[in-house]
Design a protein around this motif. Structure first.
Motif, short mmCIF file in Angstrom:
data_model
loop_
_atom_site.label_atom_id
_atom_site.label_comp_id
_atom_site.label_asym_id
_atom_site.label_seq_id
_atom_site.Cartn_x
_atom_site.Cartn_y
_atom_site.Cartn_z
N GLY A 159 36.95 29.69 27.86
CA GLY A 159 36.42 28.50 27.24
C GLY A 159 36.68 27.28 28.10
N VAL A 160 36.47 26.10 27.54
CA VAL A 160 36.55 24.87 28.33
C VAL A 160 37.95 24.63 28.90
CG1 VAL A 160 34.64 23.76 27.11
CG2 VAL A 160 36.98 23.43 26.29
N GLN A 161 38.99 25.20 28.25
CA GLN A 161 40.35 24.95 28.72
C GLN A 161 40.60 25.48 30.13
OE1 GLN A 161 39.42 26.49 25.78
NE2 GLN A 161 41.17 26.48 24.37
N MET A 162 39.76 26.40 30.59
CA MET A 162 39.98 26.93 31.93
C MET A 162 39.75 25.86 33.00
SD MET A 162 36.85 29.28 33.33
CE MET A 162 37.67 29.24 34.91
N ASP B 261 51.12 34.46 37.80
CA ASP B 261 51.70 33.41 36.97
C ASP B 261 51.57 33.79 35.49
OD1 ASP B 261 52.47 31.10 35.67
OD2 ASP B 261 50.84 29.86 36.44
N PRO B 262 52.68 33.97 34.77
CA PRO B 262 52.59 34.39 33.37
C PRO B 262 51.90 33.36 32.48
CG PRO B 262 54.85 33.81 33.95
CD PRO B 262 54.08 33.85 35.23
N GLU B 263 52.00 32.08 32.82
CA GLU B 263 51.32 31.06 32.02
C GLU B 263 49.81 31.17 32.16
OE1 GLU B 263 50.57 27.80 29.51
OE2 GLU B 263 52.23 29.22 29.71
N THR C 195 40.44 31.35 40.83
CA THR C 195 40.83 30.53 41.97
C THR C 195 41.05 29.07 41.60
OG1 THR C 195 38.46 30.57 42.47
CG2 THR C 195 39.89 31.91 43.85
N ASN C 196 40.22 28.51 40.74
CA ASN C 196 40.35 27.09 40.41
C ASN C 196 41.62 26.81 39.60
OD1 ASN C 196 38.57 28.45 38.27
ND2 ASN C 196 39.18 26.57 37.21
N ASN C 197 42.20 27.85 38.98
CA ASN C 197 43.46 27.70 38.25
C ASN C 197 44.66 28.01 39.13
OD1 ASN C 197 41.54 29.26 35.84
ND2 ASN C 197 42.27 27.19 35.50
N GLU C 198 44.51 28.97 40.03
CA GLU C 198 45.64 29.36 40.87
C GLU C 198 45.89 28.35 41.99
OE1 GLU C 198 46.56 33.44 41.79
OE2 GLU C 198 44.71 34.09 40.81
N GLU C 199 44.82 27.73 42.49
CA GLU C 199 44.94 26.73 43.56
C GLU C 199 44.17 25.47 43.14
OE1 GLU C 199 46.56 26.46 46.28
OE2 GLU C 199 47.33 28.48 46.71
N PRO C 200 44.62 24.80 42.08
CA PRO C 200 43.83 23.68 41.53
C PRO C 200 43.64 22.52 42.50
CG PRO C 200 45.99 23.78 40.49
CD PRO C 200 45.83 25.04 41.28
N GLN C 201 44.68 22.17 43.26
CA GLN C 201 44.51 21.03 44.15
C GLN C 201 43.54 21.33 45.27
OE1 GLN C 201 45.98 18.00 43.18
NE2 GLN C 201 44.25 17.47 44.48
N GLU D 12 27.73 28.05 51.93
CA GLU D 12 28.85 28.47 52.77
C GLU D 12 29.85 29.22 51.90
OE1 GLU D 12 31.85 25.60 54.04
OE2 GLU D 12 30.71 24.04 52.98
N LEU D 13 30.59 30.11 52.54
CA LEU D 13 31.57 30.95 51.85
C LEU D 13 32.97 30.49 52.25
CD1 LEU D 13 31.96 33.53 50.08
CD2 LEU D 13 32.06 34.82 52.22
N VAL D 14 33.84 30.30 51.24
CA VAL D 14 35.22 29.90 51.46
C VAL D 14 36.12 30.90 50.76
CG1 VAL D 14 36.97 28.13 51.02
CG2 VAL D 14 34.64 27.46 51.67
N GLU D 15 37.16 31.36 51.45
CA GLU D 15 38.13 32.27 50.84
C GLU D 15 39.44 31.55 50.58
OE1 GLU D 15 38.62 36.63 51.95
OE2 GLU D 15 40.47 35.79 52.79
N PHE D 16 39.96 31.70 49.35
CA PHE D 16 41.27 31.16 48.99
C PHE D 16 42.30 32.28 49.15
CE2 PHE D 16 40.50 27.28 45.98
CZ PHE D 16 39.70 26.70 46.94
N THR D 17 43.23 32.11 50.08
CA THR D 17 44.23 33.14 50.31
C THR D 17 45.20 33.23 49.13
OG1 THR D 17 45.63 31.56 51.48
CG2 THR D 17 44.12 32.88 52.81
#
Length: 267
Positions: free
Chosen positions: A36-39, A170-172, A249-255, A238-243
């Motif tokens: 939902g929107v909270q993500m 991340d458990p949270e 990805t947007n939650n694990e590496e938000p900045q 373009e393709l970008v990979e987040f290691t």
């Protein structure tokens, strides 16, 4: 802190729950399946520079339960029309990415730019043995009416992914995703309407909106395959990979995600 306003957007046979915050060039945030929107909470800092609109798809969260088959991209059109937007940039994850790609194909004049995290490319085809195994576990849990087992399988493939064990994530984040998915399951288990797909894959060359496709290094092979094909065939992608990341990805590496969104939408 920008104040979040909530609203309901009429669609055929129901309504969509939506939130709007901030001012500036508009961004519509489209969530992943079951969530939902909270993500998008980690992306709310973008409201300092943009009008953010985030909504819940039919049969998700606080939106109406779909009792008839429907095209999600038509609901996105209703969102833009509701807010009087001639065009907007789209930021989506997974299912939200698939809806964004379809919308950009069907309504190219309404899309400025896109940033898509782990997007599906309709018609979505799963081949990864790990994903297939956990889809089967979901089917068995559904047959047994076991919501907890259903959620266990969902979080394993959608949050952990095939290359990590649950205790490596991340458990949270796992809890948040599980809670959102539980809300969707409890609110919409009576749904009889299906989410309809367009054939986007055969027409990827027609999607001209400048697009960044993001995949996590630890994502399933299916999402790497789909995003890679889209990046090769879309003329301005373009393709970008987040290691070190899986599907969220947007939650694990938000900045990193927010910085990428800012740069891309600034042109």
């Amino acid at each position: 802190m920008n104040a979040i306003e909530t609203t309901k957007i009429p669609v055929p046979d129901g309504e969509l729950y939506a939130e709007v915050v901030g001012s500036g060039p508009p961004i519509v945030l489209l969530h992943a399946g079951f969530l939902g929107v909270q993500m998008w909470d980690e992306q709310l800092e973008l409201a300092d520079e943009h009008q953010l609109i985030r909504y819940e798809a039919r049969s998700h969260g606080r939106s109406s339960t779909a009792m008839r088959d429907h095209h999600p991209y038509q609901d996105l059109l209703a969102v833009l029309d509701h807010f009087g937007l001639e065009s907007a940039s789209l930021v989506g994850n997974s299912m939200g990415g698939a809806t964004s790609l379809t919308f950009a194909l069907e309504h190219p004049d309404r899309v400025r730019r896109m940033v898509l995290f782990g997007p599906g490319v309709p018609p979505v085809e799963f081949r990864d043995p790990f994903i297939i195994e956990h889809h089967r576990a979901q089917d068995a849990a559904k047959e047994a009416m076991d919501a907890e087992a259903y959620l266990d399988a969902l979080v394993r493939y959608a949050v952990d992914g095939p290359h990590r064990q649950p205790d490596q994530v991340d458990p949270e984040l796992r809890r948040r995703c599980r809670d959102m998915a539980m809300t969707t399951i409890m609110n919409h288990h009576t749904a009889t309407g299906a989410l309809l797909e367009e054939d986007v894959r055969s027409r990827l060359e027609e999607i001209a909106a400048p697009t960044v496709l993001v995949v996590g290094e630890l994502e399933s092979s299916d999402l790497h395959r789909m995003a890679g094909e889209a990046a090769r065939r879309m003329p301005n992608a373009e393709l970008v990979e987040f290691t070190g990341c899986g599907h969220m990805t947007n939650n694990e590496e938000p900045q990193r995600a927010n910085d990428l969104i800012r740069r891309h939408l600034a042109g």
